[in-house]
Write a protein that holds these residues in place. Structure first.
Motif, mmCIF file in Angstrom:
data_model
loop_
_atom_site.group_PDB
_atom_site.id
_atom_site.type_symbol
_atom_site.label_atom_id
_atom_site.label_comp_id
_atom_site.label_asym_id
_atom_site.label_seq_id
_atom_site.Cartn_x
_atom_site.Cartn_y
_atom_site.Cartn_z
ATOM 1 N N GLU A 80 -83.710 35.550 75.050
ATOM 2 C CA GLU A 80 -83.118 36.841 75.438
ATOM 3 C C GLU A 80 -82.329 37.423 74.272
ATOM 4 O O GLU A 80 -82.460 38.610 73.951
ATOM 5 N N ALA A 81 -81.532 36.599 73.643
ATOM 6 C CA ALA A 81 -80.748 37.074 72.503
ATOM 7 C C ALA A 81 -81.664 37.489 71.351
ATOM 8 O O ALA A 81 -81.378 38.457 70.645
ATOM 9 N N ALA A 82 -82.783 36.769 71.188
ATOM 10 C CA ALA A 82 -83.719 37.123 70.120
ATOM 11 C C ALA A 82 -84.404 38.459 70.400
ATOM 12 O O ALA A 82 -84.773 39.170 69.475
ATOM 13 N N PHE A 83 -84.587 38.809 71.667
ATOM 14 C CA PHE A 83 -85.187 40.096 72.002
ATOM 15 C C PHE A 83 -84.171 41.233 72.002
ATOM 16 O O PHE A 83 -84.533 42.387 71.783
ATOM 17 N N LEU A 84 -82.910 40.937 72.261
ATOM 18 C CA LEU A 84 -81.903 41.992 72.344
ATOM 19 C C LEU A 84 -81.592 42.605 70.983
ATOM 20 O O LEU A 84 -81.340 43.808 70.888
ATOM 21 N N PHE A 85 -81.597 41.813 69.929
ATOM 22 C CA PHE A 85 -81.219 42.352 68.625
ATOM 23 C C PHE A 85 -82.221 43.381 68.105
ATOM 24 O O PHE A 85 -81.827 44.501 67.749
ATOM 25 N N PRO A 86 -83.530 43.075 68.073
ATOM 26 C CA PRO A 86 -84.455 44.108 67.599
ATOM 27 C C PRO A 86 -84.498 45.324 68.522
ATOM 28 O O PRO A 86 -84.696 46.454 68.069
ATOM 29 N N TRP A 87 -84.294 45.091 69.806
ATOM 30 C CA TRP A 87 -84.254 46.215 70.748
ATOM 31 C C TRP A 87 -83.083 47.132 70.418
ATOM 32 O O TRP A 87 -83.227 48.349 70.398
ATOM 33 N N ALA A 88 -81.922 46.533 70.136
ATOM 34 C CA ALA A 88 -80.754 47.345 69.828
ATOM 35 C C ALA A 88 -80.931 48.103 68.519
ATOM 36 O O ALA A 88 -80.469 49.237 68.383
ATOM 37 N N VAL A 89 -81.617 47.506 67.566
ATOM 38 C CA VAL A 89 -81.816 48.164 66.271
ATOM 39 C C VAL A 89 -82.779 49.351 66.400
ATOM 40 O O VAL A 89 -82.587 50.391 65.769
ATOM 41 N N THR A 93 -85.411 54.902 68.314
ATOM 42 C CA THR A 93 -86.810 55.326 68.245
ATOM 43 C C THR A 93 -87.556 55.081 69.555
ATOM 44 O O THR A 93 -88.511 55.796 69.851
ATOM 45 N N THR A 94 -87.152 54.081 70.322
ATOM 46 C CA THR A 94 -87.858 53.809 71.577
ATOM 47 C C THR A 94 -87.407 54.720 72.703
ATOM 48 O O THR A 94 -88.169 54.956 73.634
ATOM 49 N N GLY A 95 -86.193 55.203 72.629
ATOM 50 C CA GLY A 95 -85.703 56.172 73.614
ATOM 51 C C GLY A 95 -85.461 55.564 74.985
ATOM 52 O O GLY A 95 -85.195 54.373 75.133
ATOM 53 N N TRP A 96 -85.579 56.440 75.990
ATOM 54 C CA TRP A 96 -85.271 56.028 77.361
ATOM 55 C C TRP A 96 -86.293 55.031 77.900
ATOM 56 O O TRP A 96 -85.958 54.183 78.737
ATOM 57 N N LEU A 97 -87.531 55.124 77.447
ATOM 58 C CA LEU A 97 -88.551 54.178 77.898
ATOM 59 C C LEU A 97 -88.213 52.759 77.423
ATOM 60 O O LEU A 97 -88.315 51.794 78.191
ATOM 61 N N GLY A 98 -87.780 52.632 76.186
ATOM 62 C CA GLY A 98 -87.368 51.332 75.671
ATOM 63 C C GLY A 98 -86.133 50.805 76.369
ATOM 64 O O GLY A 98 -86.011 49.611 76.640
ATOM 65 N N TRP A 99 -85.210 51.723 76.675
ATOM 66 C CA TRP A 99 -84.008 51.314 77.389
ATOM 67 C C TRP A 99 -84.354 50.811 78.788
ATOM 68 O O TRP A 99 -83.863 49.776 79.234
ATOM 69 N N GLY A 100 -85.230 51.522 79.471
ATOM 70 C CA GLY A 100 -85.636 51.118 80.819
ATOM 71 C C GLY A 100 -86.375 49.786 80.827
ATOM 72 O O GLY A 100 -86.157 48.949 81.706
#
Length: 125
Positions: A80-89, A93-100
């Motif tokens: 989970e922590a490994a996925f959260l960092f690239p997501w936050a960076v 660019t990913t916008g609301w779809l990436g946030w959802g």
């Protein structure tokens, strides 16, 4: 026909080099251990080195399943922590779809944690 075979030549070369190197990395340490004496064990070499005292029970004894549950939970939340960092960076660019998508992922992990907690996987006696 010759041009088709010529196209596969780099792949065959790559496979040949890979096979040769992997054989070298397997066989060379065996040959080196024969010359350095590493394959002749003695009493001091065979002593326990991890904990410093002799084992007090059979090494094939069964462990409690909670050890494995804690290990699996650690891996899940480490990922989970490994996925959260690239997501936050890349959130801009990913916008609301990436946030959802990440919120759905975190909700699934929260449900898994609640289930493990309810089942007592985190309790230690």
């Amino acid at each position: 026909m010759a041009s088709v075979a010529a196209q596969y030549l780099p792949i065959l070369l790559f496979l040949g080099v890979a096979l040769g190197l992997s054989l070298l990395f397997v066989i060379a340490p065996i040959i080196a251990s024969k010359f350095t004496g590493a394959d002749r064990p003695y009493a001091e070499k065979l002593t326990e080195y991890e904990c410093g005292f002799p084992a007090f029970e059979d090494s094939r004894s069964q462990f409690d399943v909670r050890f494995y549950l804690v290990a699996i939970l650690f891996i899940v939340f480490d990922l989970e922590a490994a996925f959260l960092f690239p997501w936050a960076v890349t959130l801009d660019t990913t916008g609301w779809l990436g946030w959802g998508a990440m919120m759905v992922f975190l909700a699934e992990l929260a449900l898994g944690l609640a289930y493990a907690w309810k089942k007592g996987a985190l309790e230690w006696e």
